[in-house]
Design a protein around this motif. Structure first.
Motif, PDB file in Angstrom:
ATOM      1  N   PHE A   3       0.850  -1.206   0.079  1.00  0.00           N
ATOM      2  CA  PHE A   3       0.083   0.144  -0.248  1.00  0.00           C
ATOM      3  C   PHE A   3       0.817   1.353   0.032  1.00  0.00           C
ATOM      4  CE2 PHE A   3      -3.074  -3.104   1.532  1.00  0.00           C
ATOM      5  CZ  PHE A   3      -4.354  -2.795   1.001  1.00  0.00           C
ATOM      6  N   ARG A   4       0.414   2.244  -0.753  1.00  0.00           N
ATOM      7  CA  ARG A   4       0.758   3.461  -0.459  1.00  0.00           C
ATOM      8  C   ARG A   4      -0.160   4.507  -0.180  1.00  0.00           C
ATOM      9  NH1 ARG A   4       4.442   6.215  -4.840  1.00  0.00           N
ATOM     10  NH2 ARG A   4       2.718   5.900  -6.376  1.00  0.00           N
ATOM     11  N   PHE A   5      -0.002   5.744   0.455  1.00  0.00           N
ATOM     12  CA  PHE A   5      -0.935   6.656   0.937  1.00  0.00           C
ATOM     13  C   PHE A   5      -0.336   8.171   0.541  1.00  0.00           C
ATOM     14  CE2 PHE A   5      -1.435   2.916   3.426  1.00  0.00           C
ATOM     15  CZ  PHE A   5      -2.542   2.659   3.223  1.00  0.00           C
ATOM     16  N   GLY A   6      -1.245   8.715   0.030  1.00  0.00           N
ATOM     17  CA  GLY A   6      -0.853  10.057  -0.427  1.00  0.00           C
ATOM     18  C   GLY A   6      -1.794  11.245   0.276  1.00  0.00           C
ATOM     19  N   ILE A   7      -1.284  12.461   0.251  1.00  0.00           N
ATOM     20  CA  ILE A   7      -1.979  13.622   0.839  1.00  0.00           C
ATOM     21  C   ILE A   7      -2.054  14.648  -0.312  1.00  0.00           C
ATOM     22  CG2 ILE A   7       0.198  14.356   2.012  1.00  0.00           C
ATOM     23  CD1 ILE A   7      -3.587  14.970   3.180  1.00  0.00           C
ATOM     24  N   ALA A   8      -3.127  15.107  -0.438  1.00  0.00           N
ATOM     25  CA  ALA A   8      -3.025  16.303  -1.816  1.00  0.00           C
ATOM     26  C   ALA A   8      -3.201  17.535  -0.768  1.00  0.00           C
ATOM     27  CB  ALA A   8      -4.203  16.262  -2.350  1.00  0.00           C
ATOM     28  N   LEU A   9      -2.070  18.411  -1.128  1.00  0.00           N
ATOM     29  CA  LEU A   9      -2.145  19.738  -0.374  1.00  0.00           C
ATOM     30  C   LEU A   9      -2.628  20.699  -1.206  1.00  0.00           C
ATOM     31  CD1 LEU A   9       1.246  19.050   1.696  1.00  0.00           C
ATOM     32  CD2 LEU A   9      -1.181  18.793   2.519  1.00  0.00           C
ATOM     33  N   GLY A  10      -3.764  21.488  -0.793  1.00  0.00           N
ATOM     34  CA  GLY A  10      -4.134  22.474  -1.571  1.00  0.00           C
ATOM     35  C   GLY A  10      -3.806  23.959  -1.176  1.00  0.00           C
ATOM     36  N   THR A  11      -3.064  24.064  -0.102  1.00  0.00           N
ATOM     37  CA  THR A  11      -2.556  25.263   0.244  1.00  0.00           C
ATOM     38  C   THR A  11      -1.171  25.454   0.600  1.00  0.00           C
ATOM     39  OG1 THR A  11      -3.290  24.782   2.487  1.00  0.00           O
ATOM     40  CG2 THR A  11      -4.866  26.069   1.654  1.00  0.00           C
ATOM     41  N   VAL A  12      -0.618  26.563   0.292  1.00  0.00           N
ATOM     42  CA  VAL A  12       0.815  26.701   0.553  1.00  0.00           C
ATOM     43  C   VAL A  12       0.948  27.998   1.322  1.00  0.00           C
ATOM     44  CG1 VAL A  12       3.164  27.187  -0.670  1.00  0.00           C
ATOM     45  CG2 VAL A  12       1.847  25.320  -1.573  1.00  0.00           C
ATOM     46  N   ASP A  13       1.586  28.352   2.542  1.00  0.00           N
ATOM     47  CA  ASP A  13       1.592  29.244   3.362  1.00  0.00           C
ATOM     48  C   ASP A  13       3.052  29.385   4.018  1.00  0.00           C
ATOM     49  OD1 ASP A  13       1.105  27.339   5.154  1.00  0.00           O
ATOM     50  OD2 ASP A  13      -0.970  27.831   5.396  1.00  0.00           O
ATOM     51  N   ALA A  14       2.941  29.956   4.996  1.00  0.00           N
ATOM     52  CA  ALA A  14       4.280  29.891   5.835  1.00  0.00           C
ATOM     53  C   ALA A  14       4.598  28.829   6.541  1.00  0.00           C
ATOM     54  CB  ALA A  14       4.226  31.234   6.724  1.00  0.00           C
ATOM     55  N   ALA A  39      -5.228  28.380  -6.625  1.00  0.00           N
ATOM     56  CA  ALA A  39      -4.458  27.533  -5.798  1.00  0.00           C
ATOM     57  C   ALA A  39      -2.857  27.834  -6.044  1.00  0.00           C
ATOM     58  CB  ALA A  39      -4.843  25.915  -6.232  1.00  0.00           C
ATOM     59  N   PRO A  40      -1.982  27.207  -5.298  1.00  0.00           N
ATOM     60  CA  PRO A  40      -0.541  27.366  -5.592  1.00  0.00           C
ATOM     61  C   PRO A  40      -0.064  26.489  -6.900  1.00  0.00           C
ATOM     62  CG  PRO A  40      -1.163  26.318  -3.199  1.00  0.00           C
ATOM     63  CD  PRO A  40      -2.332  26.396  -3.990  1.00  0.00           C
ATOM     64  N   ALA A  41       0.890  27.291  -7.608  1.00  0.00           N
ATOM     65  CA  ALA A  41       1.627  26.883  -8.527  1.00  0.00           C
ATOM     66  C   ALA A  41       2.123  25.318  -8.342  1.00  0.00           C
ATOM     67  CB  ALA A  41       2.478  27.707  -8.932  1.00  0.00           C
ATOM     68  N   PRO A  42       1.774  24.366  -9.164  1.00  0.00           N
ATOM     69  CA  PRO A  42       2.164  22.971  -8.642  1.00  0.00           C
ATOM     70  C   PRO A  42       3.648  22.779  -8.518  1.00  0.00           C
ATOM     71  CG  PRO A  42       0.948  23.214 -10.740  1.00  0.00           C
ATOM     72  CD  PRO A  42       0.794  24.528 -10.309  1.00  0.00           C
ATOM     73  N   PHE A  43       4.361  23.211  -9.666  1.00  0.00           N
ATOM     74  CA  PHE A  43       5.766  22.791  -9.699  1.00  0.00           C
ATOM     75  C   PHE A  43       6.537  23.491  -8.558  1.00  0.00           C
ATOM     76  CE2 PHE A  43       4.564  21.829 -14.125  1.00  0.00           C
ATOM     77  CZ  PHE A  43       4.863  20.587 -14.385  1.00  0.00           C
ATOM     78  N   PRO A  44       6.428  24.864  -8.274  1.00  0.00           N
ATOM     79  CA  PRO A  44       7.242  25.223  -7.188  1.00  0.00           C
ATOM     80  C   PRO A  44       6.877  24.469  -5.765  1.00  0.00           C
ATOM     81  CG  PRO A  44       6.176  26.983  -8.042  1.00  0.00           C
ATOM     82  CD  PRO A  44       6.070  25.933  -9.077  1.00  0.00           C
ATOM     83  N   SER A  45       5.711  24.397  -5.592  1.00  0.00           N
ATOM     84  CA  SER A  45       4.944  23.646  -4.561  1.00  0.00           C
ATOM     85  C   SER A  45       5.751  22.365  -4.189  1.00  0.00           C
ATOM     86  CB  SER A  45       3.635  23.628  -4.398  1.00  0.00           C
ATOM     87  OG  SER A  45       3.043  25.007  -4.629  1.00  0.00           O
ATOM     88  N   VAL A  46       5.916  21.582  -5.545  1.00  0.00           N
ATOM     89  CA  VAL A  46       6.333  20.106  -5.208  1.00  0.00           C
ATOM     90  C   VAL A  46       7.835  20.119  -5.128  1.00  0.00           C
ATOM     91  CG1 VAL A  46       6.936  18.339  -6.946  1.00  0.00           C
ATOM     92  CG2 VAL A  46       4.663  19.141  -7.000  1.00  0.00           C
ATOM     93  N   VAL A  47       8.517  21.178  -5.501  1.00  0.00           N
ATOM     94  CA  VAL A  47      10.009  21.154  -5.275  1.00  0.00           C
ATOM     95  C   VAL A  47      10.234  21.467  -3.654  1.00  0.00           C
ATOM     96  CG1 VAL A  47      12.039  22.530  -5.691  1.00  0.00           C
ATOM     97  CG2 VAL A  47      10.617  21.774  -7.424  1.00  0.00           C
TER      98      VAL A  47
END
Length: 263
Positions: A3-14, A39-47
């Motif tokens: 099994f794998r478990f993921g969390i989708a984060l929709g907010t980027v803040d401090a 929503a946050p830009a995906p690529f910088p948030s992923v990094v």
């Protein structure tokens, strides 16, 4: 396959880095970022998520590919894969919210054309990105799932569908039997071994009107764990993603389904 478990984060803040570290502490395997206007830009948030954590994989869940020029998208994918130390998983879709295309000043094509654009983009990405990251293709309709069966390493079953006769972006949940038919549709067309992902739309620690819907988990952690295992047995799901508001509530289920070794 475990099994794998993921969390989708929709907010980027401090507090984003601390939130990512908390997800790692709770036992999640993947941090993913959705792709929506507002929503946050995906690529910088992923990094940033990869930089804040030690072991977690990170990904997009999922990119609205018709937003992007394929050549520029290839550049972003290559840079992101490098900056995340190879922990990046590329989740893609054809877009499903007409309002976002309108807000971005982009044309809203019929579904068949959007899926065709996605298919052509994937061809170009394979030509431009020597080591394309593991590919997740998410959706519910036959067009998207046909593409996923052909090309995906991970098939993402959204479990939601457009309501017939309603404006684009009006969705309802698919029931258990329909979801089973969608899984069988992919399995019959799959050209390789694939991982099946399910997006859990809600985690409610008490009885709820949607109890029994495959997109929702309800009750105690023990009951949710039983339901999750039953759905894995029925559909073949081994990778589950929950939304950010459910991160803490779902965490005990992870330890019940996949106990951690004692120190």
């Amino acid at each position: 396959m475990g099994f794998r478990f993921g969390i989708a984060l929709g907010t980027v803040d401090a507090g984003f880095a601390a939130k990512c570290r908390r997800a790692e502490e709770l036992g999640y395997d993947v941090i993913s970022i959705p792709d929506h206007l507002g929503a946050p830009a995906p690529f910088p948030s992923v990094v940033a998520a990869a930089a804040a954590t030690e072991r977690m994989r990170v990904g997009t869940f999922v990119l609205n590919v018709p937003f992007y020029n394929p050549a520029l998208l290839a550049r972003d994918i290559q840079s992101t894969s490098t900056l995340t130390g190879g922990r990046f998983e590329l989740g893609v879709g054809s877009g499903h919210m007409k309002s976002e295309f309108d807000d971005a000043g982009l044309p809203w094509w019929p579904s068949k054309i959007r899926i065709g654009f996605l298919a052509k983009t994937l061809e170009q990405l394979r030509e431009r990105v020597p080591d394309l990251p593991p590919l997740l293709i998410g959706g519910h309709g036959e067009g998207m799932l046909s593409l996923a069966a052909q090309h995906a390493d991970i098939v993402g079953f959204s479990g939601i569908k457009q309501v017939p006769g309603k404006p684009p972006g009006t969705f309802e949940q698919a029931d258990a039997d329909e979801l089973g038919k969608r899984v069988a549709f992919v399995r019959d067309r799959a050209e390789r071994e694939q991982e099946y992902n399910m997006l859990i739309q809600g985690v409610v620690p008490e009885d709820h009107p949607y109890a029994g819907a495959p997109q929702v988990l309800t009750g105690s952690p023990e009951r949710m764990a039983e339901e999750l295992l039953a759905r894995s047995e029925r559909y073949g799901f081994t990778y589950y993603t929950v939304l950010e508001p459910s991160m803490e509530a779902f965490a005990p289920v992870i330890d019940l389904v996949r106990p951690r070794p004692r120190a």
